[in-house]
Design a protein around this motif. Structure first.
Motif, PDB file in Angstrom:
ATOM      1  N   ILE A  85       0.851  -1.205   0.000  1.00 20.56           N
ATOM      2  CA  ILE A  85       0.000   0.000   0.000  1.00 20.56           C
ATOM      3  C   ILE A  85       0.883   1.250   0.000  1.00 20.56           C
ATOM      4  O   ILE A  85       0.609   2.221  -0.707  1.00 20.56           O
ATOM      5  CB  ILE A  85      -0.932   0.007   1.230  1.00 20.56           C
ATOM      6  N   ALA A  86       1.937   1.211   0.780  1.00 15.56           N
ATOM      7  CA  ALA A  86       2.876   2.338   0.822  1.00 15.56           C
ATOM      8  C   ALA A  86       3.493   2.568  -0.555  1.00 15.56           C
ATOM      9  O   ALA A  86       3.644   3.713  -1.000  1.00 15.56           O
ATOM     10  CB  ALA A  86       3.970   2.069   1.856  1.00 15.56           C
ATOM     11  N   LEU A  87       3.839   1.479  -1.237  1.00 16.36           N
ATOM     12  CA  LEU A  87       4.427   1.587  -2.566  1.00 16.36           C
ATOM     13  C   LEU A  87       3.438   2.171  -3.564  1.00 16.36           C
ATOM     14  O   LEU A  87       3.799   3.009  -4.400  1.00 16.36           O
ATOM     15  CB  LEU A  87       4.893   0.205  -3.046  1.00 16.36           C
ATOM     16  N   VAL A  88       2.190   1.756  -3.479  1.00 12.00           N
ATOM     17  CA  VAL A  88       1.142   2.302  -4.352  1.00 12.00           C
ATOM     18  C   VAL A  88       0.967   3.800  -4.107  1.00 12.00           C
ATOM     19  O   VAL A  88       0.836   4.590  -5.045  1.00 12.00           O
ATOM     20  CB  VAL A  88      -0.195   1.558  -4.120  1.00 12.00           C
ATOM     21  N   ALA A  89       0.965   4.199  -2.838  1.00 13.92           N
ATOM     22  CA  ALA A  89       0.816   5.619  -2.486  1.00 13.92           C
ATOM     23  C   ALA A  89       1.941   6.454  -3.096  1.00 13.92           C
ATOM     24  O   ALA A  89       1.698   7.521  -3.669  1.00 13.92           O
ATOM     25  CB  ALA A  89       0.790   5.775  -0.970  1.00 13.92           C
ATOM     26  N   ILE A  90       3.164   5.952  -2.972  1.00 14.11           N
ATOM     27  CA  ILE A  90       4.307   6.667  -3.536  1.00 14.11           C
ATOM     28  C   ILE A  90       4.242   6.678  -5.058  1.00 14.11           C
ATOM     29  O   ILE A  90       4.540   7.686  -5.711  1.00 14.11           O
ATOM     30  CB  ILE A  90       5.630   6.020  -3.075  1.00 14.11           C
ATOM     31  N   ALA A  91       3.813   5.553  -5.655  1.00 14.04           N
ATOM     32  CA  ALA A  91       3.789   5.425  -7.112  1.00 14.04           C
ATOM     33  C   ALA A  91       2.815   6.411  -7.763  1.00 14.04           C
ATOM     34  O   ALA A  91       3.151   7.063  -8.759  1.00 14.04           O
ATOM     35  CB  ALA A  91       3.426   3.995  -7.504  1.00 14.04           C
ATOM     36  N   VAL A  92       1.605   6.532  -7.226  1.00 19.40           N
ATOM     37  CA  VAL A  92       0.640   7.457  -7.829  1.00 19.40           C
ATOM     38  C   VAL A  92       1.110   8.898  -7.648  1.00 19.40           C
ATOM     39  O   VAL A  92       0.923   9.746  -8.528  1.00 19.40           O
ATOM     40  CB  VAL A  92      -0.780   7.246  -7.230  1.00 19.40           C
ATOM     41  N   PHE A  93       1.763   9.174  -6.528  1.00 20.48           N
ATOM     42  CA  PHE A  93       2.290  10.518  -6.282  1.00 20.48           C
ATOM     43  C   PHE A  93       3.434  10.831  -7.250  1.00 20.48           C
ATOM     44  O   PHE A  93       3.486  11.922  -7.842  1.00 20.48           O
ATOM     45  CB  PHE A  93       2.774  10.613  -4.838  1.00 20.48           C
ATOM     46  N   LEU A  94       4.336   9.874  -7.452  1.00 17.47           N
ATOM     47  CA  LEU A  94       5.438  10.072  -8.397  1.00 17.47           C
ATOM     48  C   LEU A  94       4.924  10.214  -9.826  1.00 17.47           C
ATOM     49  O   LEU A  94       5.502  10.935 -10.641  1.00 17.47           O
ATOM     50  CB  LEU A  94       6.424   8.902  -8.311  1.00 17.47           C
ATOM     51  N   GLY A  95       3.815   9.524 -10.122  1.00 17.66           N
ATOM     52  CA  GLY A  95       3.215   9.668 -11.443  1.00 17.66           C
ATOM     53  C   GLY A  95       2.792  11.099 -11.709  1.00 17.66           C
ATOM     54  O   GLY A  95       2.965  11.616 -12.826  1.00 17.66           O
ATOM     55  N   HIS A  96       2.248  11.749 -10.689  1.00 13.68           N
ATOM     56  CA  HIS A  96       1.857  13.152 -10.844  1.00 13.68           C
ATOM     57  C   HIS A  96       3.080  14.057 -11.006  1.00 13.68           C
ATOM     58  O   HIS A  96       3.079  14.975 -11.818  1.00 13.68           O
ATOM     59  CB  HIS A  96       1.036  13.612  -9.641  1.00 13.68           C
ATOM     60  N   LEU A  97       4.114  13.785 -10.217  1.00 11.46           N
ATOM     61  CA  LEU A  97       5.315  14.625 -10.285  1.00 11.46           C
ATOM     62  C   LEU A  97       6.081  14.421 -11.581  1.00 11.46           C
ATOM     63  O   LEU A  97       6.596  15.386 -12.168  1.00 11.46           O
ATOM     64  CB  LEU A  97       6.249  14.303  -9.105  1.00 11.46           C
ATOM     65  N   VAL A 170       4.269   8.408   3.745  1.00 12.41           N
ATOM     66  CA  VAL A 170       3.766   9.766   3.992  1.00 12.41           C
ATOM     67  C   VAL A 170       4.940  10.725   4.200  1.00 12.41           C
ATOM     68  O   VAL A 170       4.929  11.849   3.682  1.00 12.41           O
ATOM     69  CB  VAL A 170       2.831   9.773   5.220  1.00 12.41           C
ATOM     70  N   VAL A 171       5.945  10.284   4.935  1.00 17.85           N
ATOM     71  CA  VAL A 171       7.141  11.110   5.140  1.00 17.85           C
ATOM     72  C   VAL A 171       7.832  11.375   3.803  1.00 17.85           C
ATOM     73  O   VAL A 171       8.270  12.505   3.518  1.00 17.85           O
ATOM     74  CB  VAL A 171       8.118  10.424   6.116  1.00 17.85           C
ATOM     75  N   ALA A 172       7.921  10.346   2.950  1.00 15.15           N
ATOM     76  CA  ALA A 172       8.562  10.503   1.643  1.00 15.15           C
ATOM     77  C   ALA A 172       7.801  11.503   0.778  1.00 15.15           C
ATOM     78  O   ALA A 172       8.415  12.351   0.108  1.00 15.15           O
ATOM     79  CB  ALA A 172       8.647   9.155   0.934  1.00 15.15           C
ATOM     80  N   MET A 173       6.467  11.430   0.786  1.00 14.26           N
ATOM     81  CA  MET A 173       5.664  12.390   0.024  1.00 14.26           C
ATOM     82  C   MET A 173       5.879  13.807   0.539  1.00 14.26           C
ATOM     83  O   MET A 173       5.992  14.754  -0.253  1.00 14.26           O
ATOM     84  CB  MET A 173       4.180  12.025   0.096  1.00 14.26           C
ATOM     85  N   SER A 174       5.922  13.953   1.844  1.00 12.94           N
ATOM     86  CA  SER A 174       6.147  15.271   2.435  1.00 12.94           C
ATOM     87  C   SER A 174       7.506  15.830   2.021  1.00 12.94           C
ATOM     88  O   SER A 174       7.630  17.016   1.677  1.00 12.94           O
ATOM     89  CB  SER A 174       6.056  15.189   3.961  1.00 12.94           C
TER      90      SER A 174
END
Length: 210
Positions: A85-97, A170-174
């Motif tokens: 789940i953490a990987l999915v969260a980071i992946a969709v965020f990186l997709g936007h960036l 969450v820390v990585a996204m921040s």
């Protein structure tokens, strides 16, 4: 293997730059050509079209929420762990960036990060959104509100769930949000940052072909 497939799908979902798509639908200039040149809701608002800005905000948040919600919903069926789940969260965020569909030139990720947090937990997303709203209302700087909200998001998660794999996401996204706002930080310190609602030059509608 399933975790990798979910992460790739999340990245592709995140790669849909709704600021560009919505601007085209509304006949506006490409948001990457004016203002902050950031394909995000705040910059679309500088075009003067509030409906386009709201649509961009909602859709960018929705893609973050959907990717995480889907992974959580199907986690038991496909053996997706908290680390997945953490990987999915980071992946969709990186997709936007760094969207593969737009030459890896994406936005700063504020709305998508909010969507991810809402997908993880409604109260986590609400607390972060309220933090953004309070700061934005008080100071009229979208970037400042994003910076402060991003710092508080891991704190809120820790209070709700303690320390786990998802907290590190969450820390990585921040951290990525802070990095993407480095120019804004400089402008804030120099007193040059644009306030919410200020209209940027060069936002006229593109000429229609005859």
């Amino acid at each position: 293997m399933n975790t990798i497939l979910f992460a790739v799908a999340a990245y592709l979902i995140g790669s849909i730059s709704f600021a560009v798509v919505v601007s085209r639908v509304y006949g506006l200039s490409d948001p990457r050509t004016y203002g902050s040149k950031n394909p995000g809701a705040t910059n679309v608002l500088r075009s003067g079209n509030k409906k386009a800005a709201i649509a961009t905000l909602v859709l960018d948040a929705a893609k973050g929420w959907f990717a995480v919600w889907l992974a959580l919903r199907l986690a038991d069926r496909y053996g997706i762990t908290d680390a997945g789940i953490a990987l999915v969260a980071i992946a969709v965020f990186l997709g936007h960036l760094y969207p593969v569909f737009f030459k890896f030139k994406g936005g700063k990720g504020v709305a998508t990060a909010l969507g991810v947090l809402l997908g993880l937990n409604v109260w986590l997303g609400v607390a972060t959104a309220v933090t953004w709203l309070v700061v934005a209302y008080a100071f009229r700087y979208s970037s400042l509100a994003a910076l402060i909200a991003s710092v508080f998001a891991p704190f809120y998660y820790g209070l709700l769930f303690g320390v786990d794999e998802i907290l590190f996401a969450v820390v990585a996204m921040s951290a990525l949000l802070l990095m993407r706002h480095s120019k804004n930080i400089g402008n804030l310190l120099a007193g040059k940052e644009s306030r919410i609602g200020s209209k940027a030059a060069g936002t006229a509608k593109p000429a229609r072909k005859k």
